[in-house]
Design a protein around this motif. Structure first.
Motif, mmCIF file in Angstrom:
data_model
loop_
_atom_site.group_PDB
_atom_site.id
_atom_site.type_symbol
_atom_site.label_atom_id
_atom_site.label_comp_id
_atom_site.label_asym_id
_atom_site.label_seq_id
_atom_site.Cartn_x
_atom_site.Cartn_y
_atom_site.Cartn_z
ATOM 1 N N LEU A 1 0.839 -1.194 0.000
ATOM 2 C CA LEU A 1 0.000 0.000 0.000
ATOM 3 C C LEU A 1 0.873 1.243 0.000
ATOM 4 O O LEU A 1 2.001 1.235 0.487
ATOM 5 N N PHE A 2 0.336 2.321 -0.553
ATOM 6 C CA PHE A 2 1.047 3.599 -0.526
ATOM 7 C C PHE A 2 0.028 4.724 -0.584
ATOM 8 O O PHE A 2 -1.147 4.506 -0.855
ATOM 9 N N THR A 3 0.481 5.923 -0.308
ATOM 10 C CA THR A 3 -0.388 7.073 -0.525
ATOM 11 C C THR A 3 0.114 7.812 -1.741
ATOM 12 O O THR A 3 1.292 7.767 -2.067
ATOM 13 N N PHE A 4 -0.804 8.500 -2.412
ATOM 14 C CA PHE A 4 -0.373 9.309 -3.535
ATOM 15 C C PHE A 4 -1.203 10.576 -3.591
ATOM 16 O O PHE A 4 -2.279 10.662 -3.013
ATOM 17 N N ALA A 5 -0.645 11.559 -4.249
ATOM 18 C CA ALA A 5 -1.327 12.842 -4.341
ATOM 19 C C ALA A 5 -0.963 13.484 -5.659
ATOM 20 O O ALA A 5 -0.056 13.031 -6.352
ATOM 21 N N VAL B 1 1.524 11.375 -8.061
ATOM 22 C CA VAL B 1 2.841 10.955 -7.617
ATOM 23 C C VAL B 1 2.728 10.166 -6.327
ATOM 24 O O VAL B 1 1.948 10.514 -5.435
ATOM 25 N N LEU B 2 3.467 9.078 -6.262
ATOM 26 C CA LEU B 2 3.481 8.260 -5.068
ATOM 27 C C LEU B 2 4.080 9.091 -3.929
ATOM 28 O O LEU B 2 5.215 9.559 -4.024
ATOM 29 N N ALA B 3 3.307 9.281 -2.875
ATOM 30 C CA ALA B 3 3.751 10.208 -1.848
ATOM 31 C C ALA B 3 4.518 9.519 -0.724
ATOM 32 O O ALA B 3 5.549 9.999 -0.267
ATOM 33 N N SER B 4 4.015 8.375 -0.271
ATOM 34 C CA SER B 4 4.667 7.785 0.885
ATOM 35 C C SER B 4 4.319 6.307 1.023
ATOM 36 O O SER B 4 3.263 5.854 0.590
ATOM 37 N N ARG B 5 5.254 5.581 1.646
ATOM 38 C CA ARG B 5 4.953 4.198 2.010
ATOM 39 C C ARG B 5 4.969 4.023 3.520
ATOM 40 O O ARG B 5 5.008 2.905 4.037
ATOM 41 N N GLN B 6 4.981 5.152 4.231
ATOM 42 C CA GLN B 6 4.962 5.092 5.697
ATOM 43 C C GLN B 6 3.608 4.597 6.188
ATOM 44 O O GLN B 6 2.576 5.077 5.742
ATOM 45 N N GLU C 1 1.238 7.327 7.526
ATOM 46 C CA GLU C 1 0.647 8.133 6.462
ATOM 47 C C GLU C 1 -0.518 7.410 5.798
ATOM 48 O O GLU C 1 -1.580 7.965 5.563
ATOM 49 N N ILE C 2 -0.285 6.137 5.485
ATOM 50 C CA ILE C 2 -1.311 5.342 4.817
ATOM 51 C C ILE C 2 -2.552 5.268 5.683
ATOM 52 O O ILE C 2 -3.672 5.498 5.237
ATOM 53 N N GLN D 1 -6.336 16.458 -2.024
ATOM 54 C CA GLN D 1 -6.450 15.248 -1.231
ATOM 55 C C GLN D 1 -5.401 14.208 -1.546
ATOM 56 O O GLN D 1 -4.932 14.083 -2.671
ATOM 57 N N HIS E 1 -4.624 10.080 -1.558
ATOM 58 C CA HIS E 1 -5.363 8.845 -1.715
ATOM 59 C C HIS E 1 -4.459 7.672 -1.383
ATOM 60 O O HIS E 1 -3.250 7.817 -1.305
ATOM 61 N N GLY F 1 -3.245 3.885 -2.551
ATOM 62 C CA GLY F 1 -3.215 2.986 -3.684
ATOM 63 C C GLY F 1 -2.439 1.740 -3.341
ATOM 64 O O GLY F 1 -1.968 1.565 -2.209
ATOM 65 N N GLU G 1 8.837 6.107 -3.574
ATOM 66 C CA GLU G 1 8.327 7.420 -3.229
ATOM 67 C C GLU G 1 8.761 8.426 -4.274
ATOM 68 O O GLU G 1 9.926 8.482 -4.653
ATOM 69 N N SER H 1 7.731 8.465 -7.385
ATOM 70 C CA SER H 1 7.588 8.045 -8.771
ATOM 71 C C SER H 1 6.196 8.406 -9.277
ATOM 72 O O SER H 1 5.230 8.439 -8.536
#
Lengths: 500, 369
Positions: A384-388, A397-402, A405-406, B61, B63, B65, B71, B73
């Protein structure tokens, strides 16, 4: 249409297995429908009849067209009702029916046992039909345009109900205001009996009493406490005609009925998917069906790159919980252990998994489900990751894998089912019977043009100017609509809940 | 079968077409009425009306995924308004539903939707040829047409059912019963030759909106006729006071500002037909779009004469679409109605805005000529 014999027998088989696993449902009734009927049902959110409104037509066209072009096909639909109704699509293969049935028993069990559903109207099919009849009658009396305009205004604010009211008995209006019942006593001057009517003239006493009453009213505020149930507030206090009041009441009742489904989407789908895989792979598939089953199942739980599939997330979380409680990966000892190797090979023969997931499906909603059971290991394992949106690069853009954060992002999206929190704080704003609403800013601003339209809709119901305090462009603002014009004023700060 | 929801569908369509509740159309999502994607794919957005409500603004916001990536990319281009990309599961994406179709399918749909008759070709050199499309699956066929995936899957199913499949040593050997082959269907392809001549008035009174309408209408006409004829030729003519032949691009882009002499274009069309497309060998279609403003009544009279004396005898169909414009008088349509109102080779229509396009196309092409 009654089921053909083979399917009726299949249903008995599925039900027997489901019951053996401990699933417990209201009686489940399957109906066989063709695709046009299926699309109609889906457009009506599962019900055979709804009040007349263009948006059902819009949904239907959308479904119908995309079915025709081969973009999608609705596999299952099930209604929270007693008995529980579900639909099978004519022309599906026997295996499809098997899968749908098992899936439906999962949903039906969830509807019956999840606590957030405990106060939903289980005769909603009848209720919806009654609503439809009533709205149709108003339409015939007042004309479609008038009814539809009012419906549109109500629908603009249909989300504005109190999401915590799920446990209220049928969410009656009683809770909206608790009346202060102490009688008001006017202080009387001391006087001899025969002088009393001169020293304390009754009309003065009466005037004084009214004044005190008004003072108390003002002190108490109106409403006494900020009110999330804006539909309920309008229903009780807006100057509505009888038919309008009834229509608003219908919208509010239906909104409350659908609330638990909005609050448990991930769990509900996860639970049903968990059971269709369990029932089918352990019990009901014969060897020749296994590949087609795998094909269809992977279709429903497929993850498109960069997206989150609620079926998949729910299913995997339930499996993860079962695994953890089967192997003793819970409690203080597990929590405090930070030896990675030891954690990876943790095996206690607790065997509580099944029991645990049944408990989880009973007491949680999506919000608490994620809050309690999403673990760093799970996020890592499922990538899982967050993106914004990155405005500079004009890309997602993939924001974080923390993990934090997720989890924070997911919880934010699930809070209030992803919609902004808005309250009525004053129904007699500026002592001019105007309405003041407040948006509880949680880091994301409102979409401004829509907020203005929604304000206008409320204004048409309230029939006096309506204001909303929120944050626009990082600055506190009071948006207003007075029936003809929008306004935007600078304010010092957004009013918070009035403390009493 | 009639459905209960038909009333609601009807109501929705009325709203979309702007017949009732005009105020709702502000909230309608619509992009290009159709966009061309790639070489042979088009997308048709279906209209949606969203009633505004209190929502979070989409931009700010985050989201959640799932999948690969580091990070920072890039996951994909940011569409307008976060077009549903990766909205967290349970939130419905806010986007225009787009259907992607090949031109062939599109023409078929168009034919069905507008109930267009198949065209009876004329001309002396009609050669029927056949073309095949792989559409079906059969149990027998040449090895070169073997459908590998299906064959493999049947074999896998059989082996599992028979209990001889070993997951540790997954060797799949299809036997003859497993094999599946592609089959094709042949369909006749009319070999008739056809040419469409588009004539557009580009005088000062034709604005961008009018041109947009012409562009969309001619796209659909093109699509339909190409599905009916192989080797369709198109000719584009624009005119103000003078007419000239141009390429497709110029046809849709040019905006002149002169006056309007319609007969100039008819002369040019006639010349083109004589030089390049003798009517004995070609199916000729003339589509003319204008706002109905001609320079003089005298010119209109010579237009009518040109049409009735020579042009109409050479054409399969003469279609005149009058686009509503704030500047045009719309007189030309009336002038044509008198002599040709009853003539079945002539179709005259008024196109009322974008929503009128399907109706116009239907009347253009429903003659089956």
């Amino acid at each position: 249409m009654t089921l053909p014999r083979a399917l009726a027998e299949l249903q008995m088989e599925v039900e027997a297995v489901a019951t053996r696993y401990g699933l417990d449902t209201f009686p489940v009734i399957f109906e066989m429908v063709d695709y046009a009927q299926m699309n109609q049902l889906a457009a009506y959110t599962g019900f055979p009849v709804r009040y007349p409104h263009w948006r059902w037509g819009m949904e239907f066209e959308q479904l119908d067209k995309s079915y025709e072009y081969g973009l999608h096909k609705i596999y299952e639909m099930v209604i929270n009702n007693d008995p529980t109704y579900a639909y099978l699509l004519e022309g599906n293969s026997f295996l499809d029916h098997k899968l749908v049935m098992a899936h439906v028993y999962g949903h039906a069990d969830f509807f019956k046992h999840n606590v957030f559903f405990s106060n939903t109207n289980r005769q909603m099919i009848d209720a919806m039909a009654n609503h439809a009849t009533r709205v149709r009658r108003y339409r015939d009396q007042h004309g479609i345009d008038k009814i539809e305009r009012f419906l549109d205004d109500c629908l603009a604010i249909e989300d504005l109900i109190d999401p915590n009211a799920a446990f209220e008995q049928q969410y009656g209006l009683g809770r909206i205001e608790e009346e202060d019942t102490d009688p008001i006593v006017v202080k009387r001057l001391k006087a001899k009996d025969y002088m009393d009517s001169f020293i304390n003239p009754p009309d003065y006493i009466e005037r004084r009493r009214a004044e005190l009453e008004r003072q108390r009213q003002q002190q108490r505020g109106f409403p006494a406490r900020p009110q999330r149930d804006i539909l309920g507030f309008l229903l009780k206090h807006a100057p509505l005609e009888n038919w309008e009041q009834d229509v608003l009441d219908i919208i509010r009742k239906e909104s409350y009925y659908f609330l638990p489904q909005r609050k448990t989407k991930i769990m509900n789908e996860g639970w049903a998917s968990y059971w269709h895989t369990t029932i089918l792979t352990r019990d009901l598939l014969d060897d020749s069906e296994i590949i087609d089953f795998a094909d269809h199942h992977s279709g429903t739980t497929a993850v498109q790159p960069g997206r989150l599939n609620p079926y998949k997330l729910g299913l995997e979380l339930f499996r993860d919980i079962e695994f953890r409680w089967n192997t003793g990966r819970f409690g203080a000892e597990w929590r405090d252990c930070d030896d990675m190797a030891q954690r990876a090979n943790w095996m206690r023969d607790t065997g509580l998994g099944r029991e645990k997931i049944f408990e989880v499906r009973r007491v949680h909603s999506d919000l608490s489900f994620i809050d309690e059971f999403l673990t760093p290991e799970f996020c890592h394992q499922h990538k899982l990751f967050t993106f914004a949106r990155d405005p500079r690069r004009e890309a997602w853009v993939l924001a974080s894998r923390q993990f934090e954060e997720i989890k924070r992002t997911l919880l934010f999206q699930l809070t209030n089912a992803g919609t902004p929190i808005i309250e009525v704080v004053d129904g007699n704003y500026r002592n001019r019977a105007e309405l003041l609403l407040v948006h509880h800013h949680e880091g994301v601003e409102l979409r401004l043009d829509w907020a203005q339209e929604a304000l206008a809709a409320i204004c048409r119901i309230w029939r006096r100017p309506v204001y909303l305090e929120t944050i626009v462009g990082r600055k506190p603002r009071r948006l207003g609509y007075d029936g003809s014009q929008h306004s935007e004023e600078e304010i010092k700060a957004v009013a918070s809940a009035k403390e009493q | 079968m009639a459905l209960k929801i038909d009333t609601d569908v009807g109501r929705f369509r009325q709203i979309v077409r702007g017949k009732v509740r005009d105020e709702l159309r502000r909230f309608m999502s619509r992009g290009e009425m159709l966009g061309r994607k790639g070489k042979n794919i088009v997308s048709i957005p279906l209209p949606r009306i969203q009633t505004p409500r209190f929502v979070h603004s989409p931009g700010g916001q985050q989201h959640v995924g799932q999948g690969e990536g580091e990070e920072g990319s890039i996951l994909g281009p940011a569409g307008q308004q976060g077009d549903g990309q990766g909205k967290a599961g349970n939130l419905p994406g806010e986007h225009i539903l787009e259907v992607e179709l090949s031109i062939e399918e599109l023409a078929e749909l168009l034919g069905e939707e507008l109930q267009l008759p198949r065209i009876q070709p004329r001309g002396k050199k009609n050669v029927e040829s056949y073309s095949g499309r792989y559409t079906g699956i059969a149990h027998a066929g040449p090895e070169s047409l073997r459908h590998f995936k299906r064959t493999f899957r049947r074999a896998l199913q059989r082996q599992i059912a028979a209990g001889i499949y070993d997951p540790n040593n997954p060797i799949i050997i299809p036997i003859r019963e497993d094999k599946r082959y592609r089959t094709f269907e042949t369909s006749p392809q009319p070999q008739a030759n056809a040419v469409i001549i588009y004539v557009m008035d580009v005088s000062g009174s034709m604005g961008d909106e009018q041109k947009e309408i012409v562009r969309i209408a001619s796209f659909w006409i093109d699509t339909w006729l190409s599905s009916q004829y192989r080797g369709l030729e198109t000719v584009f003519v624009i005119h103000d006071a003078q007419a000239r032949e141009v390429d497709r691009d110029t046809f849709f882009r040019t905006r002149e500002s002169g006056g309007t002499v319609i007969s100039s274009s008819y002369h040019l069309v006639q010349k083109i037909i004589q030089d390049r497309f003798p009517p004995e060998d070609w199916n000729l279609y003339l589509f003319q779009f204008s706002d109905g403003d001609n320079w003089s009544q005298g010119d209109t009279e010579s237009c009518v004469k040109l049409l009735s004396d020579t042009l109409l005898d050479e054409l399969n169909l003469f279609a005149y679409g009058q686009v509503e414009s704030p500047y045009g008088s719309g007189q030309y349509l009336h002038d044509l109605e008198k002599p040709f109102g009853e003539d079945e080779r002539v179709v005259l229509t008024v196109i009322e805005g974008k929503e009128g396009i399907p109706d116009a196309i239907r009347s253009f092409l429903s003659t089956g000529r």
